[in-house]
Design an enzyme around this catalytic site. Structure first.
Site, PDB file in Angstrom:
ATOM      1  N   VAL A  63       0.512  -0.845  -0.160  1.00  0.00           N
ATOM      2  CA  VAL A  63      -0.235  -0.252  -0.061  1.00  0.00           C
ATOM      3  C   VAL A  63       0.619   1.595  -0.279  1.00  0.00           C
ATOM      4  CG1 VAL A  63      -2.390  -0.599   1.111  1.00  0.00           C
ATOM      5  CG2 VAL A  63      -0.490  -0.385   2.632  1.00  0.00           C
ATOM      6  N   ASN A  89      -6.872  -1.147   6.519  1.00  0.00           N
ATOM      7  CA  ASN A  89      -6.734  -1.368   7.434  1.00  0.00           C
ATOM      8  C   ASN A  89      -4.890  -1.975   7.681  1.00  0.00           C
ATOM      9  OD1 ASN A  89      -6.598  -3.518  10.010  1.00  0.00           O
ATOM     10  ND2 ASN A  89      -6.472  -4.756   8.595  1.00  0.00           N
ATOM     11  N   SER A 146      -5.243   4.324  15.176  1.00  0.00           N
ATOM     12  CA  SER A 146      -4.781   3.347  16.806  1.00  0.00           C
ATOM     13  C   SER A 146      -4.893   4.582  18.049  1.00  0.00           C
ATOM     14  CB  SER A 146      -3.364   3.035  16.799  1.00  0.00           C
ATOM     15  OG  SER A 146      -2.625   2.697  18.228  1.00  0.00           O
ATOM     16  N   TYR A 159       5.390   5.148  14.549  1.00  0.00           N
ATOM     17  CA  TYR A 159       4.275   4.649  14.338  1.00  0.00           C
ATOM     18  C   TYR A 159       3.138   5.746  15.004  1.00  0.00           C
ATOM     19  CZ  TYR A 159       0.305   1.404  15.596  1.00  0.00           C
ATOM     20  OH  TYR A 159      -1.344   0.910  14.989  1.00  0.00           O
ATOM     21  N   ALA A 161       2.681   8.673  14.929  1.00  0.00           N
ATOM     22  CA  ALA A 161       3.088  10.296  14.218  1.00  0.00           C
ATOM     23  C   ALA A 161       2.006   9.746  13.022  1.00  0.00           C
ATOM     24  CB  ALA A 161       3.855  10.236  14.109  1.00  0.00           C
ATOM     25  N   SER A 162       2.582   8.584  12.507  1.00  0.00           N
ATOM     26  CA  SER A 162       0.969   7.929  11.530  1.00  0.00           C
ATOM     27  C   SER A 162       0.067   8.140  11.548  1.00  0.00           C
ATOM     28  CB  SER A 162       1.811   6.469  10.691  1.00  0.00           C
ATOM     29  OG  SER A 162       1.566   5.533  12.030  1.00  0.00           O
ATOM     30  N   LYS A 163      -0.100   7.834  13.030  1.00  0.00           N
ATOM     31  CA  LYS A 163      -1.353   7.280  13.015  1.00  0.00           C
ATOM     32  C   LYS A 163      -2.876   8.751  13.160  1.00  0.00           C
ATOM     33  CE  LYS A 163      -2.557   2.554  12.880  1.00  0.00           C
ATOM     34  NZ  LYS A 163      -2.382   2.269  11.382  1.00  0.00           N
ATOM     35  N   ILE A 192      -5.422  -5.152  20.200  1.00  0.00           N
ATOM     36  CA  ILE A 192      -6.006  -6.336  19.595  1.00  0.00           C
ATOM     37  C   ILE A 192      -5.673  -7.634  19.250  1.00  0.00           C
ATOM     38  CG2 ILE A 192      -7.870  -7.007  18.019  1.00  0.00           C
ATOM     39  CD1 ILE A 192      -8.855  -3.708  19.655  1.00  0.00           C
TER      40      ILE A 192
HETATM   41  N1  LIG Z   1      -3.143  -5.438  17.552  1.00  0.00           N
HETATM   42  C1  LIG Z   1      -3.542  -3.928  17.980  1.00  0.00           C
HETATM   43  O1  LIG Z   1      -3.548  -4.061  18.642  1.00  0.00           O
HETATM   44  C2  LIG Z   1      -3.738  -2.592  16.811  1.00  0.00           C
HETATM   45  C3  LIG Z   1      -4.250  -1.666  17.818  1.00  0.00           C
HETATM   46  C4  LIG Z   1      -4.001  -0.370  16.870  1.00  0.00           C
HETATM   47  C5  LIG Z   1      -4.370  -1.017  15.666  1.00  0.00           C
HETATM   48  N2  LIG Z   1      -3.675  -1.210  15.031  1.00  0.00           N
HETATM   49  C6  LIG Z   1      -4.061  -1.119  13.608  1.00  0.00           C
HETATM   50  O2  LIG Z   1      -5.120  -2.249  13.134  1.00  0.00           O
HETATM   51  C7  LIG Z   1      -4.066  -2.970  11.884  1.00  0.00           C
HETATM   52  C8  LIG Z   1      -4.744  -3.694  11.466  1.00  0.00           C
HETATM   53  O3  LIG Z   1      -3.903  -4.552  12.502  1.00  0.00           O
HETATM   54  P1  LIG Z   1      -4.087  -6.083  12.554  1.00  0.00           P
HETATM   55  O4  LIG Z   1      -3.520  -4.859  14.299  1.00  0.00           O
HETATM   56  O5  LIG Z   1      -4.955  -6.729  12.170  1.00  0.00           O
HETATM   57  O6  LIG Z   1      -1.973  -6.480  12.369  1.00  0.00           O
HETATM   58  P2  LIG Z   1      -1.354  -7.654  11.189  1.00  0.00           P
HETATM   59  O7  LIG Z   1       0.125  -7.482  11.412  1.00  0.00           O
HETATM   60  O8  LIG Z   1      -2.023  -8.815  11.688  1.00  0.00           O
HETATM   61  O9  LIG Z   1      -2.572  -6.859  10.254  1.00  0.00           O
HETATM   62  C9  LIG Z   1      -1.826  -6.588   9.378  1.00  0.00           C
HETATM   63  C10 LIG Z   1      -2.469  -6.344   8.276  1.00  0.00           C
HETATM   64  O10 LIG Z   1      -1.245  -5.645   7.268  1.00  0.00           O
HETATM   65  C11 LIG Z   1      -0.316  -5.884   6.156  1.00  0.00           C
HETATM   66  N3  LIG Z   1       0.455  -5.428   6.000  1.00  0.00           N
HETATM   67  C12 LIG Z   1       1.616  -4.723   6.411  1.00  0.00           C
HETATM   68  N4  LIG Z   1       1.862  -3.917   5.777  1.00  0.00           N
HETATM   69  C13 LIG Z   1       1.622  -3.728   4.773  1.00  0.00           C
HETATM   70  C14 LIG Z   1       1.974  -3.116   3.352  1.00  0.00           C
HETATM   71  N5  LIG Z   1       2.452  -1.822   2.906  1.00  0.00           N
HETATM   72  N6  LIG Z   1       1.373  -3.313   1.931  1.00  0.00           N
HETATM   73  C15 LIG Z   1       0.092  -4.164   2.489  1.00  0.00           C
HETATM   74  N7  LIG Z   1      -0.263  -4.715   3.779  1.00  0.00           N
HETATM   75  C16 LIG Z   1       0.863  -4.745   4.420  1.00  0.00           C
HETATM   76  C17 LIG Z   1       0.126  -7.299   6.646  1.00  0.00           C
HETATM   77  O11 LIG Z   1       0.433  -8.164   5.880  1.00  0.00           O
HETATM   78  C18 LIG Z   1      -0.583  -8.075   8.017  1.00  0.00           C
HETATM   79  O12 LIG Z   1      -2.052  -8.973   6.607  1.00  0.00           O
HETATM   80  C19 LIG Z   1      -2.729  -2.144  11.221  1.00  0.00           C
HETATM   81  O13 LIG Z   1      -3.698  -0.812  10.680  1.00  0.00           O
HETATM   82  C20 LIG Z   1      -2.575  -1.750  13.090  1.00  0.00           C
HETATM   83  O14 LIG Z   1      -1.320  -0.462  12.612  1.00  0.00           O
HETATM   84  C21 LIG Z   1      -3.565  -2.715  15.494  1.00  0.00           C
END
Ligand SMILES: NC(=O)c1ccc[n+]([C@@H]2O[C@H](COP(=O)([O-])OP(=O)(O)OC[C@H]3O[C@@H](n4cnc5c(N)ncnc54)[C@H](O)[C@@H]3O)[C@@H](O)[C@H]2O)c1
Length: 254
Positions: A63, A89, A146, A159, A161-163, A192
């Site tokens: 992405v 996502n 986030s 991270y 700053a990006s969020k 999560i």
């Molecule tokens: N898990 C948590 O506690 C939490 C908390 C706050 C926010 N988030 C956000 O939730 C979102 C989903 O994360 P998750 O918890 O399901 O983690 P995860 O690691 O299971 O899923 C993230 C997915 O994104 C894909 N990905 C990463 N970089 C990519 C790229 N450059 N291009 C395409 N795909 C890419 C990965 O291959 C993976 O399948 C993320 O944006 C994360 O920052 C997660």
């Protein structure tokens, strides 16, 4: 069915929250474009959606790469003819090799890469998907921010700053495109239980220490987030835009 005949692109659909959303959206009648840069995991999501009776295709894309995002949008249109929902996502966090340290310990190239994957990606997907949404009369964009964007932390500064940027960009897009029936909202997940936070929460799970991250004494599940995203993707949220939905079990209520 809450998403009947809607076409939904979900990035990061090979992982925890993205895969849960793909399964739930498909169950509610959406046609899914499951995208991930990890092709094997993205295709596995498609297999699971189809096994459950849903419709889905996989289009691999990093992405943060403009050409790959354009191919993703073009592929979605070639298969389904329209884009109703764009769920940004995909993201990198604690499980990545990129620095999740404070800025003093963050290499400049890691800062750039985290910002490119987590924030520039939203610029790219929106840049190429919004014209298609305008063409067909509107759509819903959901951006995964986030709780890190809402409260200061000792580490993960790139991270964070990006969020934070994602929330600001979402509000600006909501204002700009609301009159043309495109809604843009953010979800701020708490902790999560997905591979992303395994390096941080894994050791706690293995010990006898209670998981006291939130007033609701458990980790969030990918489904906790998927249900919020389902609401935002559906027409039930037609009066909701520029909003930030905190789904964190009460962490930020303290
Ligand atoms: N898990 C948590 O506690 C939490 C908390 C706050 C926010 N988030 C956000 O939730 C979102 C989903 O994360 P998750 O918890 O399901 O983690 P995860 O690691 O299971 O899923 C993230 C997915 O994104 C894909 N990905 C990463 N970089 C990519 C790229 N450059 N291009 C395409 N795909 C890419 C990965 O291959 C993976 O399948 C993320 O944006 C994360 O920052 C997660």
């Amino acid at each position: 069915m809450r998403l009947k005949d809607k076409v939904a692109i979900i990035t990061g659909a090979g992982g925890g929250q993205g895969r849960a959303a793909a399964l739930l959206f498909a169950k509610e009648g959406a046609k899914i474009v499951a995208s991930d840069w990890n092709v094997a995991s993205g295709e596995q999501t498609v297999t699971r959606v189809r096994a459950a009776g849903g419709e889905a295709i996989h289009i691999g894309a990093d992405v943060s790469d403009s050409a790959q995002v354009r191919r993703l949008i073009e592929g979605a249109l070639a298969s389904w003819g329209r884009i109703d929902v764009l769920y940004n996502n995909a993201g990198v966090g604690y499980s990545s090799s990129l620095s999740m340290q404070d800025i003093l310990k963050t290499p400049e190239e890691d800062w750039d890469r985290v910002l490119a994957i987590n924030l520039k990606s939203v610029f790219l997907t929106c840049k190429y998907a919004i014209p298609e949404m305008l063409r067909t009369g509107g759509g819903s964009i959901i951006n995964t921010s986030s709780v890190a964007a809402l409260v200061g932390g000792e580490n993960a500064h790139a991270y964070t700053a990006s969020k934070g940027g994602m929330i600001s960009l979402s509000r600006a897009l909501a204002v700009e495109f609301g009159p043309r029936n495109i809604r843009v909202n953010c979800i701020c997940p708490g902790v999560i239980d997905t591979p992303m936070v395994e390096p941080v929460v894994g050791p706690l799970k293995d010990s006898n220490r209670p998981l006291r991250f939130s007033p609701i004494r458990r980790l969030g599940t990918p489904e906790d987030i998927a249900y919020c995203a389902l609401y935002l993707a559906s027409d039930e949220s037609s009066f909701v835009t520029g909003a930030v939905f905190v789904v964190d079990g009460g962490i930020t209520a303290r």
